[in-house]
Scaffold this motif. Structure first.
Motif, PDB file in Angstrom:
ATOM      1  N   THR A 137       0.832  -1.200   0.000  1.00 30.30           N
ATOM      2  CA  THR A 137       0.000   0.000   0.000  1.00 30.30           C
ATOM      3  C   THR A 137       0.867   1.250   0.000  1.00 30.30           C
ATOM      4  O   THR A 137       0.379   2.340  -0.296  1.00 30.30           O
ATOM      5  N   THR A 138       2.154   1.099   0.315  1.00 32.84           N
ATOM      6  CA  THR A 138       3.042   2.253   0.371  1.00 32.84           C
ATOM      7  C   THR A 138       3.928   2.357  -0.866  1.00 32.84           C
ATOM      8  O   THR A 138       4.325   3.444  -1.246  1.00 32.84           O
ATOM      9  N   ASP A 139       4.267   1.229  -1.476  1.00 29.92           N
ATOM     10  CA  ASP A 139       5.169   1.210  -2.627  1.00 29.92           C
ATOM     11  C   ASP A 139       4.421   0.645  -3.826  1.00 29.92           C
ATOM     12  O   ASP A 139       4.633  -0.484  -4.229  1.00 29.92           O
ATOM     13  N   LYS A 140       3.504   1.449  -4.367  1.00 30.10           N
ATOM     14  CA  LYS A 140       2.713   0.959  -5.487  1.00 30.10           C
ATOM     15  C   LYS A 140       2.614   2.010  -6.566  1.00 30.10           C
ATOM     16  O   LYS A 140       2.671   3.200  -6.292  1.00 30.10           O
ATOM     17  N   TRP A 141       2.479   1.533  -7.809  1.00 27.51           N
ATOM     18  CA  TRP A 141       2.233   2.426  -8.937  1.00 27.51           C
ATOM     19  C   TRP A 141       0.832   2.185  -9.451  1.00 27.51           C
ATOM     20  O   TRP A 141       0.066   3.102  -9.621  1.00 27.51           O
ATOM     21  N   ILE A 142       0.516   0.926  -9.716  1.00 20.72           N
ATOM     22  CA  ILE A 142      -0.815   0.610 -10.231  1.00 20.72           C
ATOM     23  C   ILE A 142      -1.592  -0.160  -9.177  1.00 20.72           C
ATOM     24  O   ILE A 142      -2.527   0.355  -8.591  1.00 20.72           O
ATOM     25  N   GLY A 143      -1.190  -1.400  -8.912  1.00 18.93           N
ATOM     26  CA  GLY A 143      -1.935  -2.220  -7.977  1.00 18.93           C
ATOM     27  C   GLY A 143      -1.153  -2.634  -6.747  1.00 18.93           C
ATOM     28  O   GLY A 143      -1.706  -3.221  -5.833  1.00 18.93           O
ATOM     29  N   GLY A 144       0.137  -2.366  -6.727  1.00 20.65           N
ATOM     30  CA  GLY A 144       0.957  -2.759  -5.584  1.00 20.65           C
ATOM     31  C   GLY A 144       1.510  -4.167  -5.678  1.00 20.65           C
ATOM     32  O   GLY A 144       2.123  -4.649  -4.736  1.00 20.65           O
ATOM     33  N   VAL A 145       1.303  -4.838  -6.814  1.00 18.84           N
ATOM     34  CA  VAL A 145       1.759  -6.220  -6.960  1.00 18.84           C
ATOM     35  C   VAL A 145       3.284  -6.283  -6.976  1.00 18.84           C
ATOM     36  O   VAL A 145       3.889  -7.046  -6.225  1.00 18.84           O
ATOM     37  N   CYS A 146       3.917  -5.480  -7.813  1.00 19.23           N
ATOM     38  CA  CYS A 146       5.388  -5.491  -7.890  1.00 19.23           C
ATOM     39  C   CYS A 146       6.006  -5.041  -6.566  1.00 19.23           C
ATOM     40  O   CYS A 146       7.002  -5.600  -6.113  1.00 19.23           O
ATOM     41  N   GLY A 147       5.415  -4.032  -5.933  1.00 23.96           N
ATOM     42  CA  GLY A 147       5.901  -3.583  -4.631  1.00 23.96           C
ATOM     43  C   GLY A 147       5.755  -4.658  -3.570  1.00 23.96           C
ATOM     44  O   GLY A 147       6.631  -4.839  -2.723  1.00 23.96           O
ATOM     45  N   GLY A 148       4.658  -5.406  -3.610  1.00 27.45           N
ATOM     46  CA  GLY A 148       4.453  -6.503  -2.658  1.00 27.45           C
ATOM     47  C   GLY A 148       5.434  -7.637  -2.867  1.00 27.45           C
ATOM     48  O   GLY A 148       5.955  -8.207  -1.910  1.00 27.45           O
ATOM     49  N   ILE A 149       5.707  -7.964  -4.130  1.00 29.36           N
ATOM     50  CA  ILE A 149       6.702  -9.003  -4.430  1.00 29.36           C
ATOM     51  C   ILE A 149       8.067  -8.568  -3.926  1.00 29.36           C
ATOM     52  O   ILE A 149       8.796  -9.352  -3.305  1.00 29.36           O
ATOM     53  N   ALA A 150       8.426  -7.315  -4.174  1.00 28.64           N
ATOM     54  CA  ALA A 150       9.719  -6.801  -3.722  1.00 28.64           C
ATOM     55  C   ALA A 150       9.828  -6.819  -2.200  1.00 28.64           C
ATOM     56  O   ALA A 150      10.854  -7.216  -1.650  1.00 28.64           O
ATOM     57  N   GLU A 151       8.774  -6.412  -1.513  1.00 25.92           N
ATOM     58  CA  GLU A 151       8.803  -6.418  -0.042  1.00 25.92           C
ATOM     59  C   GLU A 151       8.931  -7.836   0.502  1.00 25.92           C
ATOM     60  O   GLU A 151       9.668  -8.086   1.455  1.00 25.92           O
ATOM     61  N   TYR A 152       8.214  -8.778  -0.086  1.00 23.70           N
ATOM     62  CA  TYR A 152       8.214 -10.152   0.403  1.00 23.70           C
ATOM     63  C   TYR A 152       9.591 -10.794   0.270  1.00 23.70           C
ATOM     64  O   TYR A 152      10.065 -11.465   1.175  1.00 23.70           O
ATOM     65  N   PHE A 153      10.236 -10.586  -0.876  1.00 23.51           N
ATOM     66  CA  PHE A 153      11.532 -11.224  -1.112  1.00 23.51           C
ATOM     67  C   PHE A 153      12.718 -10.349  -0.717  1.00 23.51           C
ATOM     68  O   PHE A 153      13.861 -10.789  -0.783  1.00 23.51           O
ATOM     69  N   GLY A 154      12.469  -9.114  -0.308  1.00 20.41           N
ATOM     70  CA  GLY A 154      13.546  -8.222   0.109  1.00 20.41           C
ATOM     71  C   GLY A 154      14.320  -7.650  -1.066  1.00 20.41           C
ATOM     72  O   GLY A 154      15.504  -7.349  -0.934  1.00 20.41           O
ATOM     73  N   TRP A 155      13.663  -7.511  -2.203  1.00 22.91           N
ATOM     74  CA  TRP A 155      14.291  -6.978  -3.406  1.00 22.91           C
ATOM     75  C   TRP A 155      13.942  -5.510  -3.569  1.00 22.91           C
ATOM     76  O   TRP A 155      13.029  -4.984  -2.928  1.00 22.91           O
ATOM     77  N   ASP A 156      14.639  -4.857  -4.475  1.00 21.92           N
ATOM     78  CA  ASP A 156      14.342  -3.477  -4.820  1.00 21.92           C
ATOM     79  C   ASP A 156      13.118  -3.456  -5.736  1.00 21.92           C
ATOM     80  O   ASP A 156      13.081  -4.173  -6.745  1.00 21.92           O
ATOM     81  N   SER A 157      12.135  -2.655  -5.407  1.00 18.67           N
ATOM     82  CA  SER A 157      10.895  -2.651  -6.178  1.00 18.67           C
ATOM     83  C   SER A 157      11.110  -2.133  -7.608  1.00 18.67           C
ATOM     84  O   SER A 157      10.408  -2.551  -8.530  1.00 18.67           O
ATOM     85  N   THR A 158      12.086  -1.259  -7.788  1.00 20.62           N
ATOM     86  CA  THR A 158      12.370  -0.767  -9.142  1.00 20.62           C
ATOM     87  C   THR A 158      12.842  -1.903 -10.040  1.00 20.62           C
ATOM     88  O   THR A 158      12.441  -1.987 -11.207  1.00 20.62           O
ATOM     89  N   LEU A 159      13.664  -2.792  -9.502  1.00 23.59           N
ATOM     90  CA  LEU A 159      14.143  -3.925 -10.294  1.00 23.59           C
ATOM     91  C   LEU A 159      13.002  -4.874 -10.650  1.00 23.59           C
ATOM     92  O   LEU A 159      12.961  -5.405 -11.760  1.00 23.59           O
ATOM     93  N   VAL A 160      12.072  -5.078  -9.741  1.00 27.21           N
ATOM     94  CA  VAL A 160      10.928  -5.947 -10.020  1.00 27.21           C
ATOM     95  C   VAL A 160      10.076  -5.321 -11.121  1.00 27.21           C
ATOM     96  O   VAL A 160       9.638  -6.016 -12.045  1.00 27.21           O
TER      97      VAL A 160
END
Length: 67
Positions: A15-38
């Motif tokens: 809900t904090t790191d989203k552009w459209i739906g927050g899916v890429c931001g959620g994947i990045a948070e879960y795996f500890g990756w950079d959301s820009t790379l996802v």
């Protein structure tokens, strides 16, 4: 002694790191990756044949929103 289990990690849409739906931001948070790379990986995958947009929409509907 056995250590007490820590808080369980949940796979949620960001809900904090989203552009459209927050899916890429959620994947990045879960795996500890950079959301820009996802996001870059997802956009690059659009160039390949396959159901990437349908997968994104399905994940948007299936993955719960973070609270």
């Amino acid at each position: 002694p056995v250590p007490a289990p820590g808080p369980s990690k949940r796979f949620t849409r960001s809900t904090t790191d989203k552009w459209i739906g927050g899916v890429c931001g959620g994947i990045a948070e879960y795996f500890g990756w950079d959301s820009t790379l996802v996001r870059v990986a997802f956009v690059a995958s659009i160039l390949l044949p396959g159901p990437q947009l349908l997968l994104y929409l399905a994940l948007w509907l299936i993955i719960p929103r973070a609270r």
